[in-house]
Structures are given as C-alpha cells and as structure tokens.
Design an enzyme around this catalytic site. Structure first.
Site, PDB file in Angstrom:
ATOM      1  N   SER A 131       0.835  -1.214   0.000  1.00 47.46           N
ATOM      2  CA  SER A 131       0.000   0.000   0.000  1.00 47.46           C
ATOM      3  C   SER A 131       0.865   1.257   0.000  1.00 47.46           C
ATOM      4  CB  SER A 131      -0.899   0.002   1.243  1.00 47.46           C
ATOM      5  OG  SER A 131      -1.731  -1.132   1.239  1.00 47.46           O
ATOM      6  N   ILE A 156       3.540 -10.227  -9.065  1.00 47.09           N
ATOM      7  CA  ILE A 156       3.362  -9.544 -10.344  1.00 47.09           C
ATOM      8  C   ILE A 156       2.552 -10.418 -11.324  1.00 47.09           C
ATOM      9  CG2 ILE A 156       4.511  -8.358 -12.263  1.00 47.09           C
ATOM     10  CD1 ILE A 156       4.832  -7.042  -9.387  1.00 47.09           C
ATOM     11  N   ARG A 244      -8.867   1.421 -11.932  1.00 42.17           N
ATOM     12  CA  ARG A 244      -9.918   1.220 -10.920  1.00 42.17           C
ATOM     13  C   ARG A 244     -11.300   1.218 -11.566  1.00 42.17           C
ATOM     14  NH1 ARG A 244      -6.412   4.815  -6.663  1.00 42.17           N
ATOM     15  NH2 ARG A 244      -5.119   3.028  -6.139  1.00 42.17           N
ATOM     16  N   GLN A 337     -25.326 -18.354  -0.196  1.00 36.74           N
ATOM     17  CA  GLN A 337     -26.413 -18.573   0.763  1.00 36.74           C
ATOM     18  C   GLN A 337     -27.672 -19.090   0.061  1.00 36.74           C
ATOM     19  OE1 GLN A 337     -25.592 -18.343   3.801  1.00 36.74           O
ATOM     20  NE2 GLN A 337     -27.546 -18.714   4.793  1.00 36.74           N
ATOM     21  N   ILE A 338     -27.979 -18.512  -1.086  1.00 36.73           N
ATOM     22  CA  ILE A 338     -29.176 -18.932  -1.830  1.00 36.73           C
ATOM     23  C   ILE A 338     -29.025 -20.384  -2.304  1.00 36.73           C
ATOM     24  CG2 ILE A 338     -30.429 -18.533  -4.025  1.00 36.73           C
ATOM     25  CD1 ILE A 338     -29.935 -15.472  -3.475  1.00 36.73           C
ATOM     26  N   HIS A 339     -27.800 -20.792  -2.586  1.00 33.55           N
ATOM     27  CA  HIS A 339     -27.560 -22.175  -3.010  1.00 33.55           C
ATOM     28  C   HIS A 339     -27.527 -23.156  -1.821  1.00 33.55           C
ATOM     29  CE1 HIS A 339     -26.481 -20.434  -6.895  1.00 33.55           C
ATOM     30  NE2 HIS A 339     -26.318 -21.647  -7.400  1.00 33.55           N
ATOM     31  N   GLY A 340     -27.550 -22.648  -0.600  1.00 32.73           N
ATOM     32  CA  GLY A 340     -27.500 -23.544   0.562  1.00 32.73           C
ATOM     33  C   GLY A 340     -26.226 -24.371   0.551  1.00 32.73           C
ATOM     34  N   GLU A 364      -4.576  -3.508  -6.803  1.00 33.75           N
ATOM     35  CA  GLU A 364      -4.730  -2.169  -7.387  1.00 33.75           C
ATOM     36  C   GLU A 364      -5.315  -1.187  -6.357  1.00 33.75           C
ATOM     37  OE1 GLU A 364      -5.671  -1.713 -11.502  1.00 33.75           O
ATOM     38  OE2 GLU A 364      -5.020  -3.741 -11.996  1.00 33.75           O
TER      39      GLU A 364
END
Ligand SMILES: Cc1cc2nc3c(=O)[nH]c(=O)nc-3n(C[C@H](O)[C@H](O)[C@H](O)COP(=O)(O)OP(=O)(O)OC[C@H]3O[C@@H](n4cnc5c(N)ncnc54)[C@H](O)[C@@H]3O)c2cc1C
Length: 386
Positions: A131, A156, A244, A337-340, A364
C-alpha cells in the site's frame, strides 16, 4: 475515440456470445488445471481484446473509458482468469506507455501489446512496499549511457508470460519519497531478471502471479517512460486511477453472473412445496444483490464518462473500486447462501466465484487505500473552496 453505436453493439454482442458459448463452458477445466487452454489467447487476440484501450493509431480498438467499461461488464460474466489474460495489456501493462510514453516508445510497444504478441506486466509492489508504494526500494543506478536495476517485485500478474515490464524504481536516492521514482520499460528477457514460482492462490486459478527479481539488470537510457526521470510514481498512479474504473466494471459483470446463477437455482429448487424464489427472505437477498449491482453499474458508468471527458477521475474511480469490489463480495456471499449446502460445493460456479472475487478488495489499491484516496480528495476540495 468513441465507436459508432452500431459497431459498439456488435462488439458487445460478440463478446457476450463468446463468453456464453466458449468461456463459461471452460470455467471448470481452467479452475481444475490452473491453466487456460492455448487456443483462448489466440481467440481473444483475434477479437482485438488485448488492444481495447490502445489508440487505433497504434493498432488497438481505441475504446473510450465508457466503452471499455461496458465491454468489461460483458467479459466479467465469466471467470476473472479470462479477463486477467488480457487485463495487464489493457490496463496496468500498457497504460503507462499510452499516458506518458514518448512517440518512439508508443510505436515500439503499443502495436505488439494491442495484438497480444507481447504481454505487458506492471512491477510496483515489493516485499516491503505494498500500500505504501512510494517507499519502494528497487534501485536504478546511472551507469554510462544507461541504468542498472536491482530489487525484488512481489505478486506480479502475468510476469512469467510477459515480454515487457513496466518497472517502478528509485532513480534518485536523494529525492524524497515518490519524487525519486522513475518508470522503466524493461525487456522481460534481459539478463539478470529471474522469476519466482507462481504463487498458489485462494482463487482466480488460470491467472499466474510471481515475483520478479532484478540483479544488475542493464537497461538503456531511453527505457525511462516519457524520457522524464522522477515522474514514475505519478505515471503509476495515473495508470491505477484508470484501472480502478476497469476493475469496477469487471466486478459489476461478475455480480450480474452471480445474480443469474442465484435466479437459476432459486427458480429450480423447491423446499416446503415452493420454489426458493417464492420465499420473501430469498427474494430479499436477490433484491439486495440486484440493487447493489445496479448502483455499482451506475457509478462505474458515471465515473467512466467523467474519465472520458476529463482524462482523470481520481476520487470517483476510487469510490467505484471501493464500492464495486465490496459489493461483489456481498453478492457472492448471498449467491452461496441462496444455493444452501450446494453453494459450498465446488460443483457450483458460485463457490468458485466466492473465492475469485476476494481479490478485488485487495489489489490495485485495497479498500482502505480507496477510502484514504476518497477522503483526501474530499478534504482537499473542501479546504480549497473555503
Ligand atoms: C493476485 C495478486 C495480483 C497482484 N498483481 C500485482 C501486479 O501485477 N503488480 C503489482 O505491482 N502488484 C500486484 N499485486 C500487489 C497488490 O497490489 C498489493 O498486494 C496490494 O496493493 C496491497 O499491498 P500489500 O499486499 O503489501 O498489503 P499491505 O500494504 O501490507 O496492507 C495490509 C493491510 O493493511 C492495510 N493498510 C495498509 N496501509 C494502510 C493505511 N495507511 N491505513 C489503513 N490501512 C492500511 C491494507 O488495506 C491491508 O488491509 C497483486 C496482488 C495480488 C494478491
């Protein structure tokens, strides 16, 4: 330069078809083998995808930032490893040259980067400088009519496939912080350069990341980007600013795919005699994902329009990267979560995407660095105005 709407729509349609018919069926294989089949880079080159951000005068498609964002939202609908294949040529591996390069550097590198003949990598991060990129230690010492580079670059992307490296190095040890850094264009096969083994990663199998080690690497005087010493950090920041917006668009594309996967599963699977999609608590998850994806999409296109008009959008690009990368993490979590229990199994794409998207909050510029950039811009604008 902007394409006419018909040409742009044709390009978006052909990438959408390519993603649906060719890349999505390859996803499991790429993940399992940690390798992209050899034919794919050639196909992507044929479609011009390595050159989307390179001006037409140098052999690229010369898309505007808005057009590039829309294209990346399409390509984002499949495993991010495929986007990464072209990602460094479109972004961090070419834009230093496009933005700040001399005419000779543009002529020498851009046509080959646009065609995919040459792969570009971006070497900024070091073991002790992530950073805090202004504290890099890789050194560039003047030697006769050239430079000698020494140092190690970490994590890299595409480095082992690269033909040209954009290397940020400290060319003036007396100059404080970032002002002593220059950006160099280095032939990846120059004696003295060696490459670490690819890291084993959490996700995005098929994309390879390795360290690059420079030991007394001799580069010519004209390797400095733009021929201007001490401007390398600024070049790197301009490249990342643009990148970005690109990455935000990729996050939006992946979120769209995760929502598609969630809808497919929620409309097929039944519990308590009803489709999952008919339960209001599942609908709430779908609605939250759709809303957040739409917000990120709108922000990204807005920042891209600003970038297209003004050639920069530092605060808005950071807002997008911050929001879109965090958003896609939440969308991936809801998709699991929806797929359990099935969502935890490698047989389902959402398990893979859940791991893949974690990276977007880190590279980045981490989310914390985006927050710092956003707040710094806000405070400066306020202070200047009052
Ligand atoms: C898969 C992958 C591919 C990559 N590809 C490339 C590439 O092609 N080229 C390249 O140059 N780099 C590349 N990177 C490096 C990447 O950009 C860095 O990992 C990233 O910038 C973070 O740096 P770091 O890992 O040293 O973390 P650090 O800087 O050590 O950060 C660790 C934590 O501390 C936080 N932190 C640090 N400073 C502050 C602060 N001032 N305030 C608040 N929080 C802070 C961070 O947000 C983070 O949460 C890649 C990384 C990965 C994982």
């Amino acid at each position: 330069m902007a394409l006419d709407p018909e040409t742009l729509n044709q390009l978006l349609d052909s990438v959408r078809r390519y993603v649906d018919e060719r890349l999505i069926p390859l996803e499991e294989q790429v993940s399992r083998d940690d390798a992209i089949p050899d034919a794919v880079p050639a196909e992507m080159a044929e479609m011009g995808l390595y050159g989307v951000s390179i001006p037409e005068a140098y052999g690229g498609l010369g898309l505007s930032m808005v057009e590039e964002a829309r294209l990346m939202m399409e390509l984002g609908r499949t495993s991010p490893a495929f986007r990464s294949l072209i990602g460094t040529n479109v972004g961090i591996g070419s834009q230093g040259i496009v933005i700040d390069g001399t005419e000779e550097q543009k002529k020498s590198y851009l046509p080959r980067l646009a065609s995919g003949e040459l792969v570009g990598s971006f070497c900024l991060t070091e073991p002790e400088a992530g950073s805090d990129a202004a504290s890099i230690r890789t050194s560039a010492r003047k030697d006769g009519n050239g430079w000698i580079l020494n140092g190690t670059k970490r994590f890299i992307t595409n480095s082992r496939r690269a033909g040209v490296l954009t290397v940020m190095a400290r060319s003036d040890t007396d100059a404080p912080g970032s002002s002593g850094i220059s950006a160099f264009l280095v032939d990846a096969r120059t004696p003295g350069i060696s490459y670490g083994q690819p890291y084993r990663k959490m996700g995005q199998q098929g994309t390879h990341v390795a360290d690059v080690i420079f030991e007394d690497v001799r580069v010519p005087a004209d390797a400095v980007i733009g021929g201007v010493e001490g401007r390398g950090f600024k070049t790197a920041m301009k490249v990342l600013d643009r990148g970005r917006i690109h990455l935000s668009a990729v996050c939006v594309g992946i979120a769209q795919r995760l929502i598609e996967e969630s809808l497919r599963y929620a409309t097929e699977r039944q519990q308590f005699g009803s489709r999952l999609a008919d339960f209001q608590l599942v609908q709430a998850m779908l609605a939250d994902s759709q809303t957040e994806m739409y917000a990120a999409r709108s922000m990204t296109l807005d920042a891209a329009a600003l970038y297209t008009a003004e050639g920069k959008a530092p605060m808005e690009a950071a807002c997008c990267k911050y929001y879109a990368s965090e958003m896609v993490g939440r969308v991936a979590d809801r998709a699991v979560q929806i797929h359990g229990g099935a969502g935890y199994m490698a047989d389902y794409a959402v398990e893979r995407f859940y791991r893949d998207v974690r990276l977007f909050r880190i590279y980045e510029g981490t989310s914390q660095i985006q927050q710092i950039v956003i707040a710094r811009n806000m405070v400066k604008a306020w202070t200047d105005a009052h």
